[in-house]
Enzyme design. Structure first.
Site, mmCIF file in Angstrom:
data_model
loop_
_atom_site.group_PDB
_atom_site.id
_atom_site.type_symbol
_atom_site.label_atom_id
_atom_site.label_comp_id
_atom_site.label_asym_id
_atom_site.label_seq_id
_atom_site.Cartn_x
_atom_site.Cartn_y
_atom_site.Cartn_z
ATOM 1 N N HIS A 106 0.702 -1.139 0.088
ATOM 2 C CA HIS A 106 0.128 0.111 0.011
ATOM 3 C C HIS A 106 1.269 0.940 -0.473
ATOM 4 C CE1 HIS A 106 -3.217 3.284 1.145
ATOM 5 N NE2 HIS A 106 -3.906 2.238 0.754
ATOM 6 N N GLU A 176 -3.910 1.515 -7.592
ATOM 7 C CA GLU A 176 -4.440 2.864 -6.577
ATOM 8 C C GLU A 176 -3.387 4.109 -6.912
ATOM 9 O OE1 GLU A 176 -6.261 1.673 -2.533
ATOM 10 O OE2 GLU A 176 -4.547 2.497 -2.165
HETATM 11 P P1 PGA Z 1 -9.435 6.229 -0.410
HETATM 12 O O1 PGA Z 1 -8.031 5.435 0.439
HETATM 13 O O2 PGA Z 1 -11.036 5.510 -0.523
HETATM 14 O O3 PGA Z 1 -9.925 6.849 1.255
HETATM 15 O O4 PGA Z 1 -8.506 7.451 -0.842
HETATM 16 C C1 PGA Z 1 -8.458 4.127 -0.841
HETATM 17 C C2 PGA Z 1 -6.484 3.363 -0.435
HETATM 18 O O5 PGA Z 1 -6.214 3.784 0.506
HETATM 19 O O6 PGA Z 1 -6.999 1.637 -0.053
#
Ligand code: PGA
Length: 260
Positions: A106, A176
């Site tokens: 992450h 992401e």
């Molecule tokens: P967010 O976070 O939906 O608050 O943007 C997503 C994540 O970090 O997995």
């Protein structure tokens, strides 16, 4: 139903939309965690949804051990190695709590110092411990030169460099973009789709057509009830990874209601 390492479960999930709630450290008390967990249990019964919950490790164990159902799955927010690693939770410890999935890489963990080599080693450790890694990749910024595609490809190649190529591919890739995490809105559905197609092509190049197409791809970063439907309808998107929306029961319910 836990996706986990069981082959049948893995095949089954391919027909469902994956919703992962990354609670980060949003919830302080066990009471708050328990109360939201009750909501998750109800929502997990919805057809065509594979709902997965990633609480912080201190909440993961009690929630996991209290759960007797099958429709909800549990995900560790991170995994570490066994031995002299103060402050970590090892992949084997996670597995012992009957949790068989973990987020790996992450951006918030990478920001604390986890580099590409560390991600690759964690993916390897997950595989050895029979934990399914949800490997998170994503560029920091976008520019007109489309460097972000190359950046994401390199992250994927690096994360999988110790992955045994002769084995079935048991991992999920979560795209992401770092700039969209915790932001006001996600990229456009078209931008997400283009990147997902690129990630798919990267996997096909690395592992061949059949195996490369077997990996579920999910999107994360500012998904909410307004953007979820268009993202979930994209052909290459098997689900979403939620941060803020995952601890907002109303938002979560609204997102899940979009899944037919
Ligand atoms: P967010 O976070 O939906 O608050 O943007 C997503 C994540 O970090 O997995």
């Amino acid at each position: 139903m836990s996706l986990g390492f069981c082959r049948n479960n893995y095949v089954k999930i391919a027909n469902m939309k994956i919703i992962i709630g990354n609670w980060k450290t949003y919830l302080d008390s066990p009471k708050e965690a328990k109360s939201l967990f009750e909501k998750y249990k109800i929502l997990s019964k919805k057809k065509n949804v594979a709902l997965m919950l990633a609480p912080s490790h201190i909440h993961l164990l009690p929630l996991r051990s209290s759960y007797k159902g099958k429709s909800l799955s549990f995900v560790a927010q991170s995994l570490g190695f066994s031995g002299a690693h103060t402050g970590c939770t090892s992949a084997r410890q996670i597995k012992e709590t009957k949790v068989d999935m973990a987020l790996v890489g992450h951006s918030e963990e990478r920001a604390r110092g986890l580099d590409d080599e560390g991600v690759a080693k964690k993916v390897q450790e997950a595989h050895k411990s029979k934990i399914l890694p949800i490997i998170i990749v994503g560029e920091h910024k976008r520019d007109s030169e489309a460097e972000h595609y190359k950046f994401v490809r390199k992250q994927i190649q690096s994360a999988l460099k110790y992955y045994p190529a002769n084995k079935p591919l048991k991992f999920i890739i979560a795209y992401e973009p770092v700039w969209a995490v915790g932001a006001a809105k996600p990229p456009s559905a078209r931008d997400i789709e283009m990147m997902m197609i690129y990630i798919r092509k990267t996997l096909v190049k690395l592992f061949g057509d059949r195996k490369g197409r077997s990996v579920p791809l999910i999107y994360g970063g500012s998904v909410n009830s307004l953007s979820a439907a268009s993202i979930l309808s994209l052909q290459e998107v098997s689900g979403v990874l939620l941060g803020r929306a995952s601890v907002d029961a109303k938002e979560l319910e609204a997102i899940i209601s979009k899944i037919k």
